[in-house]
Design an enzyme around this catalytic site. Structure first.
Site, PDB file in Angstrom:
ATOM      1  N   LYS A 111      -3.846  -1.711   9.781  1.00  0.00           N
ATOM      2  CA  LYS A 111      -2.623  -1.055  10.259  1.00  0.00           C
ATOM      3  C   LYS A 111      -2.513  -1.110  11.776  1.00  0.00           C
ATOM      4  CE  LYS A 111      -1.842   1.945   6.330  1.00  0.00           C
ATOM      5  NZ  LYS A 111      -2.005   3.263   5.749  1.00  0.00           N
ATOM      6  N   LYS A 193       1.434  -5.767  -3.742  1.00  0.00           N
ATOM      7  CA  LYS A 193       1.329  -4.497  -4.457  1.00  0.00           C
ATOM      8  C   LYS A 193       2.675  -3.773  -4.437  1.00  0.00           C
ATOM      9  CE  LYS A 193      -1.287  -0.219  -4.027  1.00  0.00           C
ATOM     10  NZ  LYS A 193      -2.269   0.550  -3.273  1.00  0.00           N
ATOM     11  N   LYS A 196       6.866   1.082  -1.621  1.00  0.00           N
ATOM     12  CA  LYS A 196       8.195   1.386  -1.096  1.00  0.00           C
ATOM     13  C   LYS A 196       8.487   0.546   0.151  1.00  0.00           C
ATOM     14  CE  LYS A 196      11.197   5.228  -0.462  1.00  0.00           C
ATOM     15  NZ  LYS A 196      11.488   6.608  -0.570  1.00  0.00           N
TER      16      LYS A 196
END
Ligand code: SF4
Length: 326
Positions: A111, A193, A196
């Protein structure tokens, strides 16, 4: 009987990836052990967010979880920020967590590489996770494989704190993973995967028409260009969804029809839609009732938070005594 803890971020409406990958398992587990499920809103503020949206997403997540089958008479469901001891214990754990362990976490490395500015919250996120679990002295944590490293860090933190402040008692148990049986659910793009942020989801509470609009163009085995081309079910995400939603004889039928080009992908998806409806119609009905009677959600969350606050206070009392604060 052991104690189970697991958390989910308030990302808004649950999607079937969350449902199959975690929540359906929680619904079964709640009957096997004392179970605590937490909507982890403090975890959701690590990146920029809108306060009004956070409020609404938290609510939607609570509705989704209750509709999916979490029973507030059986388990405790609550919102993390309603139990302030989570952040108190996280601060304490900050002081025993080696910086190198945090910097080694794969999720942090992934990230932080994609961010221009990295907050300390992103680095310290697994410490708050450790506090979430250890505050309830949970023994078991249902997780997917991508969370195993964070859970290992929780065990390191428990060990270090115990060694420092409670060497003879093992005050905090070292929580063990309970791997979720369903393998990770891919999104409708068949590439990544279901998530959202990738825009490849089917919402758990979407209507039959909305689901079909998404399912119809979903990616299948790329080798099935014409209806007469035989396919390989195992490489197709639609087949994986059949395995999650359809009866075993239907799954077998799908495999035969696909590999012999006995039907086209649209036929296959129509059968999947009906299987999904069998499972999702009662969930949608429960969600409608929860929306019509908001007090059911309020009461469930308040009861869960009340129970958890009592346990959290008891743990913190023990922590304060052992650390010289009380
Ligand atoms: S027939 Fe079904 S399992 Fe086979 S490729 Fe098409 S959608 Fe996938």
């Amino acid at each position: 009987m052991g104690r189970i803890f697991s958390g989910i971020q308030p990302s808004g409406e649950l999607h079937i990836g969350n449902y199959l990958g975690a929540v359906k398992n929680w619904v079964a587990l709640q009957h096997t052990a004392e179970s605590i499920f937490c909507i982890v809103d403090y975890h959701a503020i690590i990146t920029a967010y809108e306060p009004a949206q956070l409020r609404q997403r938290r609510r939607e997540m609570a509705i989704g979880l209750l509709a999916a089958g979490l029973d507030p008479q059986v388990c405790s469901l609550f919102v993390q920020s309603d139990v302030p001891e989570h952040t108190e214990l996280a601060w304490i754990f900050n002081t025993v967590t080696p910086l190198g362990e945090l910097e080694r976490q794969t999720q942090f490395k992934d990230k932080s590489q994609r961010m221009e500015s990295v907050s300390a919250g992103l680095l310290n996120y697994p410490i708050l996770q450790a506090a979430d679990i250890l505050l309830y002295r949970a023994d078991l944590v249902p997780v997917g494989e991508d969370q195993l490293q964070h859970l290992e860090l929780s065990r390191v933190i428990a060990r270090r704190w115990n060694a420092e402040f409670a060497p003879d008692t093992g005050f905090f148990p070292e929580p063990q993973p309970k791997l979720t049986p369903t393998r990770r659910i891919m999104g409708l793009d068949g590439q990544s995967k279901m998530s959202k942020s990738m825009g490849n989801t089917i919402g758990l509470l979407e209507s039959k028409d909305e689901i079909w609009t998404k399912l119809r163009p979903a990616v299948t085995d790329p080798k099935r260009i014409k209806k007469t081309d035989p396919g390989t079910p195992e490489v197709c995400n639609i087949y994986q969804l059949h395995k999650a939603f359809s009866a075993p004889d239907t799954v077998e039928h799908v495999a035969v029809q696909c590999s012999t080009a006995g039907w086209g992908c649209i036929d296959c998806k129509k059968v999947l839609l009906e299987s999904m409806e069998t499972e999702l119609v009662p969930i949608r009905a429960r969600a409608e009732r929860l929306r019509a009677e908001p007090s059911l959600v309020d009461d469930a969350l308040a009861t869960g938070a009340g129970r958890c606050r009592a346990t959290a206070r008891e743990t913190m009392q023990g922590v304060r005594e052992r650390m010289g604060f009380a």
